[in-house]
Scaffold this motif. Structure first.
Motif, mmCIF file in Angstrom:
data_model
loop_
_atom_site.group_PDB
_atom_site.id
_atom_site.type_symbol
_atom_site.label_atom_id
_atom_site.label_comp_id
_atom_site.label_asym_id
_atom_site.label_seq_id
_atom_site.Cartn_x
_atom_site.Cartn_y
_atom_site.Cartn_z
ATOM 1 N N LYS A 4 -21.633 -30.534 -8.143
ATOM 2 C CA LYS A 4 -20.213 -30.449 -8.484
ATOM 3 C C LYS A 4 -19.884 -28.993 -8.785
ATOM 4 C CE LYS A 4 -16.797 -32.041 -11.890
ATOM 5 N NZ LYS A 4 -16.585 -32.878 -13.092
ATOM 6 N N THR A 5 -18.846 -28.485 -8.119
ATOM 7 C CA THR A 5 -18.464 -27.084 -8.286
ATOM 8 C C THR A 5 -16.971 -26.983 -8.537
ATOM 9 O OG1 THR A 5 -20.211 -26.429 -6.742
ATOM 10 C CG2 THR A 5 -18.546 -24.783 -7.258
ATOM 11 N N THR A 6 -16.587 -26.156 -9.482
ATOM 12 C CA THR A 6 -15.171 -25.915 -9.771
ATOM 13 C C THR A 6 -14.847 -24.442 -9.543
ATOM 14 O OG1 THR A 6 -15.671 -25.526 -12.114
ATOM 15 C CG2 THR A 6 -15.069 -27.768 -11.465
ATOM 16 N N GLU B 265 -16.304 -19.263 -9.815
ATOM 17 C CA GLU B 265 -17.010 -20.463 -9.370
ATOM 18 C C GLU B 265 -18.048 -20.889 -10.398
ATOM 19 O OE1 GLU B 265 -20.173 -21.457 -5.841
ATOM 20 O OE2 GLU B 265 -18.310 -20.434 -5.264
ATOM 21 N N SER C 186 -6.666 -24.852 -9.335
ATOM 22 C CA SER C 186 -8.095 -25.139 -9.476
ATOM 23 C C SER C 186 -8.509 -26.152 -8.418
ATOM 24 C CB SER C 186 -8.418 -25.671 -10.871
ATOM 25 O OG SER C 186 -7.776 -26.912 -11.084
ATOM 26 N N THR D 3 -18.748 -23.377 -1.604
ATOM 27 C CA THR D 3 -17.512 -23.974 -2.124
ATOM 28 C C THR D 3 -16.291 -23.190 -1.658
ATOM 29 O OG1 THR D 3 -18.702 -24.763 -4.074
ATOM 30 C CG2 THR D 3 -16.298 -24.670 -4.214
ATOM 31 N N SER E 185 -20.999 -24.053 -10.885
ATOM 32 C CA SER E 185 -21.679 -25.164 -10.206
ATOM 33 C C SER E 185 -22.593 -25.918 -11.153
ATOM 34 C CB SER E 185 -22.497 -24.635 -9.018
ATOM 35 O OG SER E 185 -21.670 -23.976 -8.088
ATOM 36 N N ASN F 62 -16.968 -32.120 -5.081
ATOM 37 C CA ASN F 62 -18.076 -33.045 -5.323
ATOM 38 C C ASN F 62 -18.826 -33.222 -4.010
ATOM 39 O OD1 ASN F 62 -17.582 -33.892 -8.157
ATOM 40 N ND2 ASN F 62 -15.632 -34.570 -7.306
ATOM 41 N N THR G 127 -12.018 -28.814 -7.453
ATOM 42 C CA THR G 127 -13.329 -29.359 -7.811
ATOM 43 C C THR G 127 -13.954 -29.978 -6.570
ATOM 44 O OG1 THR G 127 -12.620 -29.835 -10.080
ATOM 45 C CG2 THR G 127 -14.576 -30.974 -9.270
#
Length: 231
Positions: A34-36, A178, A50, A160, A180, A54, A52
């Motif tokens: 999961k990375t934002t 980023e 933003s 990402t 993760s 998955n 996200t």
């Protein structure tokens, strides 16, 4: 027919390997990362959006908020999407998936060899303990390599950012900050590796005990009693 001790050791090895296959099969079907990221539309320097990401091995979901504008949630197939992007990301991801498939194959071979040895006494060939050592060792090594490849692909190669831009419907978007996290699917590879090593250990314990027993039965003549040496 093999001894009871041999049957127990090889059946236990087959059970450990079967359990590892179940763990690996499950982990391949759930979320791995999961990375934002923070987003800005076009050349805007105000990062008020933003996203996200998955990521599974075969599918992914991108949740977006003003990244850019009001684009909805995007679901995508990982391998085809990365193939369109090209570069190192598709190579690392495809290689990780291929190695996991090889892990399943070698584990299956290890199970078959273990079951075969539990009901028979094959010669010292690849169908004996050597085959289990090779198959289970390859499974453990390849799964460890998968852990390295996947985390590098997620945290080093900007996967990402590339996916966010690819799924932006030709709209310009900039990303930064980023962050993760590896998820359960990734970490379940570790118990798979451990169980593969346990399967090796179980066979080694039996093999070592059998070797020691043979050595005791083949003592050199200098260890024989003097009364026997006189004849």
């Amino acid at each position: 027919m093999p001894s009871t001790k041999k049957t127990i050791h090889f059946m236990s090895s087959a059970w450990a390997t079967s359990l590892s296959v179940g763990v690996l099969g499950y982990c391949m079907s759930i979320r791995w990362a999961k990375t934002t990221v923070n987003c800005a539309s076009g050349n805007n320097t105000f990062f008020n959006g933003s996203a996200t990401l998955n990521l599974d091995l075969f599918g992914g979901v991108l949740d977006r908020s003003f990244c850019p504008f009001f684009l909805p949630q995007a679901e995508f197939q990982v391998i085809p999407t990365l193939a369109e992007i090209g570069g190192v990301n598709i190579v690392l991801h495809a290689l990780a998936v291929l190695l996991l498939v090889l892990c399943l194959l070698f584990s299956a071979l290890s199970i078959l060899i273990s079951l075969y040895n539990s009901v028979s006494n094959p010669y010292e060939t690849y169908m004996g303990p050597i085959g289990i050592y090779v198959c289970s060792s390859l499974s453990a090594c390849l799964s460890f390599l998968v852990l390295i490849l996947f985390v590098v692909n997620v945290q080093v190669t900007q996967i990402t950012e590339k996916l966010v831009k690819k799924l932006a419907n030709n709209l310009e978007v900039a990303v930064r900050d980023e962050s993760s996290q590896m998820k359960l699917g990734y970490y379940l590879v570790i118990p798979y590796t451990v169980l593969s090593l346990v399967a090796i250990l179980l066979i080694y314990l039996y093999d070592h005990a059998a070797y020691t027993h043979r050595r005791e039965q083949q003592r050199p003549t200098e260890d024989a009693p003097k009364e026997i040496m006189m004849y």
